[in-house]
Design a protein around this motif. Structure first.
Motif, short mmCIF file in Angstrom:
data_model
loop_
_atom_site.label_atom_id
_atom_site.label_comp_id
_atom_site.label_asym_id
_atom_site.label_seq_id
_atom_site.Cartn_x
_atom_site.Cartn_y
_atom_site.Cartn_z
N GLY A 174 0.79 -1.18 -0.05
CA GLY A 174 -0.03 0.14 0.10
C GLY A 174 1.11 1.33 0.02
O GLY A 174 2.01 1.11 0.39
N VAL A 175 0.04 2.39 -0.52
CA VAL A 175 0.89 3.75 -0.59
C VAL A 175 1.41 4.23 0.55
O VAL A 175 2.59 4.78 0.63
N PHE A 176 0.76 3.82 1.90
CA PHE A 176 1.22 4.36 3.11
C PHE A 176 2.57 3.85 3.48
O PHE A 176 3.41 4.65 3.62
N TRP A 177 2.72 2.45 3.48
CA TRP A 177 3.92 1.91 4.07
C TRP A 177 4.82 2.33 2.79
O TRP A 177 6.05 2.61 3.24
N ALA A 178 4.56 2.11 1.70
CA ALA A 178 5.43 2.33 0.47
C ALA A 178 6.15 3.84 0.59
O ALA A 178 7.45 4.21 0.41
N GLY A 179 5.09 4.78 0.65
CA GLY A 179 5.67 6.17 0.57
C GLY A 179 6.28 6.68 1.80
O GLY A 179 7.58 7.10 1.72
N TRP A 180 6.18 6.11 3.08
CA TRP A 180 6.75 6.70 4.38
C TRP A 180 8.03 6.00 4.55
O TRP A 180 9.16 6.51 4.90
N SER A 181 8.04 4.32 4.16
CA SER A 181 9.51 4.06 4.17
C SER A 181 10.50 4.39 2.96
O SER A 181 11.65 4.49 3.41
N ASN A 182 9.90 4.60 2.08
CA ASN A 182 10.86 5.28 0.91
C ASN A 182 11.29 6.58 1.32
O ASN A 182 12.58 6.99 0.92
N TRP A 183 10.40 7.32 1.96
CA TRP A 183 11.00 8.79 2.41
C TRP A 183 12.07 8.58 3.49
O TRP A 183 12.93 9.39 3.44
N LEU A 184 11.89 7.58 4.31
CA LEU A 184 12.92 7.30 5.31
C LEU A 184 14.27 6.73 4.56
O LEU A 184 15.31 7.08 4.98
N ARG A 185 13.95 5.86 3.53
CA ARG A 185 15.03 5.36 2.80
C ARG A 185 16.10 6.56 2.24
O ARG A 185 17.28 6.82 2.32
N GLY A 186 15.32 7.70 1.64
CA GLY A 186 16.02 8.67 0.98
C GLY A 186 16.50 9.78 2.08
O GLY A 186 17.69 10.15 1.83
N ALA A 187 16.02 9.78 3.26
CA ALA A 187 16.39 10.73 4.18
C ALA A 187 17.95 9.96 4.85
O ALA A 187 18.73 10.71 5.14
N VAL A 188 17.77 8.75 4.98
CA VAL A 188 19.16 7.85 5.29
C VAL A 188 20.14 8.22 4.17
O VAL A 188 21.25 8.54 4.60
N LEU A 189 19.82 8.12 2.95
CA LEU A 189 20.94 8.44 1.75
C LEU A 189 21.38 9.69 1.82
O LEU A 189 22.42 9.94 1.42
N ALA A 190 20.36 10.67 2.00
CA ALA A 190 20.79 12.02 2.21
C ALA A 190 21.94 12.33 3.28
O ALA A 190 22.85 13.24 3.11
N LEU A 191 22.08 11.50 4.36
CA LEU A 191 23.00 11.54 5.24
C LEU A 191 24.14 10.85 4.73
O LEU A 191 25.22 10.96 4.90
N ASP A 192 23.95 9.55 4.34
CA ASP A 192 25.06 8.63 3.80
C ASP A 192 25.67 9.06 2.59
O ASP A 192 27.02 8.61 2.49
N GLY A 193 25.12 10.05 1.67
CA GLY A 193 25.79 10.17 0.36
C GLY A 193 25.85 9.30 -0.66
O GLY A 193 26.57 9.66 -1.47
#
Length: 409
Positions: free
Chosen positions: A124-143
């Motif tokens: 579902g879009v709730f799980w997919a959207g929030w988890s993907n936002w968190l992945r992106g936030a981690v990558l923004a730190l990770d470079g």
């Protein structure tokens, strides 16, 4: 006689406690708030408490309160750390560890348990959207150093984009037969974050979504609706619990649309019940309704949960006056308990509430710079009713003794 004296001293002691509590509350209330591009001094103590609460099983307890409890508590913890790490480079390594830890829990079987694998995107879009936002936030730190995470982010972003492309409605389902536009907003924001971090790929999907969303606004308010049917028709008009979350993410997607929507939202939902406030009504002015599991109990029509999340929305929409006011009210009404290694609100009885607070208080855009501050307007005297109430409570224990002394003299 001795019992009377003891009773008198007990009452005086209680009076001293009440007066001191009111004075401390006034000090907290008047303490200068942080700027939009800063974060509160107690951030790391708050995060310490939330981490300890999760380790003690608070996420599983939250699951008993509402369907996304486990997921939300872990996701908000990870996102708050990611936001804090963006602000404080010296804490970036710690922020990366903690946000990855939270992401692992979000992606675990427990994190997916409440959602349906058969939906598009998966779970579902709730799980997919929030988890993907968190992945992106981690990558923004990770470079981008974590190549496995990069692959997952690329794959999940492509899956989300494909689901939107193949859908006749811009509001995908979070559960079978149920859809909330706020969830689609988070998912589209994650695509915008992908394009900032990994190169433009989903601009056509984002542009189409913006056009379709504009065409399906709630006619009563001109805002994105709260809930829609599977075919995209409105099931429930705009409400604050989803609006405050929507306005946390819209500036990440499109600045012009976000600015117009935020101004309309503020005009129709901001309230000062009984002269106190500001707070966010769950329903727009002119419409009343009952609270539910999302809004929590309503106090004079105000949703406390929406008011907390509105702090983050105000920060990313360049509304420093409202952000400062909501932060001050939180320090007054949230009953914060600050210890050397932790800070918690409401005595720490509802840790998911603390997670929402720290996520909102550290809110910062991840796809764009901070929006320039604007004067949206706030009642200049909004503090006065609170200060009068605290003053009355501080003096109340001493009125009777003073009157007695005056009468005896």
């Amino acid at each position: 006689m001795r019992e009377r004296r003891l009773g008198t001293w007990f009452l005086r002691g209680m009076g001293v406690v009440v007066t001191i509590a009111c004075v401390v509350s006034i000090a907290r209330f008047l303490w200068p708030s942080t700027d939009l591009d800063e974060q509160p001094g107690g951030t790391y103590r708050q995060l310490s408490f939330v981490r300890a609460a999760i380790e003690d099983g608070a996420d599983k307890e939250a699951q008993g309160l509402f369907p996304e409890g486990y997921f939300f508590l872990n996701a908000l913890y990870g996102l708050a750390w990611a936001q804090a790490g963006q602000h404080d480079p010296q804490r970036r390594a710690q922020a990366l560890r903690e946000s990855r830890w939270a992401l692992d829990r979000v992606e675990s079987a427990d994190g997916r348990a409440a959602f349906d694998r058969r939906l598009r995107p998966a779970y579902g879009v709730f799980w997919a959207g929030w988890s993907n936002w968190l992945r992106g936030a981690v990558l923004a730190l990770d470079g981008g150093a974590d190549t496995a995470l990069v692959r997952r982010f690329e794959q999940s972003s492509a899956e989300i984009a494909a689901a939107f492309t193949d859908s006749a409605t811009p509001f995908l389902q979070a559960y079978p037969g149920q859809a909330w536009p706020v969830d689609a907003t988070v998912a589209i924001a994650s695509l915008r974050l992908h394009d900032r971090l990994r190169g433009a790929r989903f601009e056509a999907t984002i542009t189409r979504w913006l056009g379709d969303a504009r065409a399906r606004l709630d006619p009563a308010t001109g805002l994105l609706p709260h809930e829609v049917s599977p075919d995209g028709s409105i099931a429930d008009g705009a409400r604050a619990t989803s609006q405050t979350m929507i306005h946390r993410f819209l500036p990440e997607i499109d600045a012009e649309f976000a600015r117009a929507q935020y101004a309309a939202f503020r005009r129709q939902f901001l309230a000062y019940p009984g002269g106190f406030g500001p707070g966010l009504r769950e329903y727009p002015h002119g419409r009343d309704g009952a609270g539910d599991v999302d809004s929590g109990p309503l106090v004079a029509g105000v949703s406390l949960s929406a008011t907390v999340v509105a702090l983050g929305a105000a920060r990313v929409n360049g509304d420093p006056e409202l952000a400062a006011a909501l932060g001050s009210e939180g320090e007054l009404l949230g009953l914060p308990l600050t210890l050397p290694g932790s800070k918690r609100y409401a005595f720490g009885l509802v840790p998911i509430g603390d997670a929402f607070v720290v996520w909102s208080a550290t809110a910062r855009p991840l796809t764009t710079p901070f929006v320039p501050a604007r004067d949206y307007g706030l009642r200049w005297w909004w503090r006065i009713p609170w200060l009068l109430l605290l003053g009355v409570l501080a003096l109340a224990p001493w009125v009777r003794p003073v009157v007695r002394r005056i009468g005896a003299g």
